[in-house]
Design an enzyme around this catalytic site. Structure first.
Site, PDB file in Angstrom:
ATOM      1  N   HIS A  22       0.729  -1.241  -0.085  1.00  0.00           N
ATOM      2  CA  HIS A  22       0.021   0.113  -0.038  1.00  0.00           C
ATOM      3  C   HIS A  22       0.700   1.330   0.077  1.00  0.00           C
ATOM      4  CE1 HIS A  22      -3.040   2.751   2.126  1.00  0.00           C
ATOM      5  NE2 HIS A  22      -3.631   2.559   1.180  1.00  0.00           N
ATOM      6  N   HIS A  35      -0.578  10.853  -2.505  1.00  0.00           N
ATOM      7  CA  HIS A  35      -1.946  10.489  -2.052  1.00  0.00           C
ATOM      8  C   HIS A  35      -2.802  11.421  -1.990  1.00  0.00           C
ATOM      9  CE1 HIS A  35      -5.119   9.317   1.048  1.00  0.00           C
ATOM     10  NE2 HIS A  35      -5.070   8.142   0.027  1.00  0.00           N
TER      11      HIS A  35
END
Length: 292
Positions: free
Chosen positions: A53, A95
């Site tokens: 991730h 992100h």
């Protein structure tokens, strides 16, 4: 930009219902806790995937080339990254829609050119040992991975609106790097997926969501929606938060023809349990703790 009609969007009154939005906040922002000792996965009769991730973000600053390189040293099958778009339409790996949390910059990603973004430090906020890490471009990540792992790319929305051309620019970079067979695209946002489906049916897509409310025809992605998942028939997987990853729900997704990658779990024993109840993949910040 709004979603097209017929997508089952919940009416305005639903914004007054606090609990689902509180659940969304808790699920989207909570972490999976302190990682435990590593484990070797039990042999499974079916293929399951470990997804690093934001790279190996438990070892290096998230969504940096350092995190990607760390992930490539693990037994992870996929490396997951997030993409936004710069002011001059370059696809960059970060992100948040803003720079403040992970870099030395402030403000929206979309307000800066690539040259300006490349001057920011994307590592020092995690650890001084990573000072000098930069916001990478998607092109740099593709060149670093080179098909040695699969790449799961999450297409994001800007702080205020969708990025014009993000889908086409992402697809172009994948084609230029001949990465169609080892890239998968995912998003929370239906308009993004719809534009990908119109432009390309070769590259696999996954629908991201928080999860489905049990016993009700309601699910949560970035908002509450009514209805079923048939609208996502072009996607190969529906990826949900670990909070909603029950055996019954996973079985239901499989019966509808979808796989599911669960996000995000850092405890190795819990990862093993998710595979045992049917998960096809699990995203983790600590892929180094999982061996085969």
């Amino acid at each position: 930009m709004s979603e097209r009609s017929g997508t089952g969007k919940i009416p305005v009154w639903s914004r007054l219902v606090p609990l689902p939005f509180l659940l969304f906040w808790m699920c989207a922002c909570g972490d999976a806790g302190t990682p435990e000792k590593g484990i070797t996965l039990k042999k499974n009769a079916r293929k399951v995937s470990v997804i690093a991730h934001r790279g190996a973000s438990g070892l290096a600053p998230e969504n940096t080339l350092a995190a990607v390189r760390k992930a490539m040293e693990t037994d992870a099958d996929f490396i997951e990254v997030d993409v936004h778009q710069s002011k001059d339409n370059e696809v960059v790996v970060i992100h948040d829609a803003t720079l403040d949390r992970t870099t030395t910059g402030t403000g929206r990603v979309s307000d800066f050119t690539l040259a300006e973004l490349e001057k920011l430090d994307a590592g020092i906020k995690l650890d001084s040992a990573f000072a000098g890490e930069r916001i990478p471009t998607l092109a740099q990540v593709l060149k670093a991975v080179k098909g040695k792992k699969k790449l799961l790319i999450e297409l994001k929305k800007g702080e205020d609106d969708y990025y014009p051309g993000l889908e086409e620019n992402t697809l172009r970079l994948i084609r230029e790097n001949r990465a169609e067979e080892w890239c998968v695209l995912q998003s929370f946002y239906d308009p993004i997926l719809e534009r990908i489906w119109k432009a390309d049916f070769v590259i696999q897509t996954h629908k991201l969501m928080v999860g489905k409310i049990p016993f009700l025809p309601i699910f949560i992605d970035h908002e509450l929606k009514f209805g079923g998942f048939d609208r996502y028939s072009e996607a190969t997987a529906i990826n949900v938060h670990r909070y909603f990853a029950s055996k019954a729900f996973i079985k239901s997704l499989h019966h509808q023809g979808f796989k599911t990658f669960i996000w995000t779990e850092d405890k190795p024993r819990n990862i093993q349990e998710l595979f045992e109840i049917g998960a096809d993949g699990v995203m983790t910040n600590h892929p180094e703790l999982i061996t085969r």
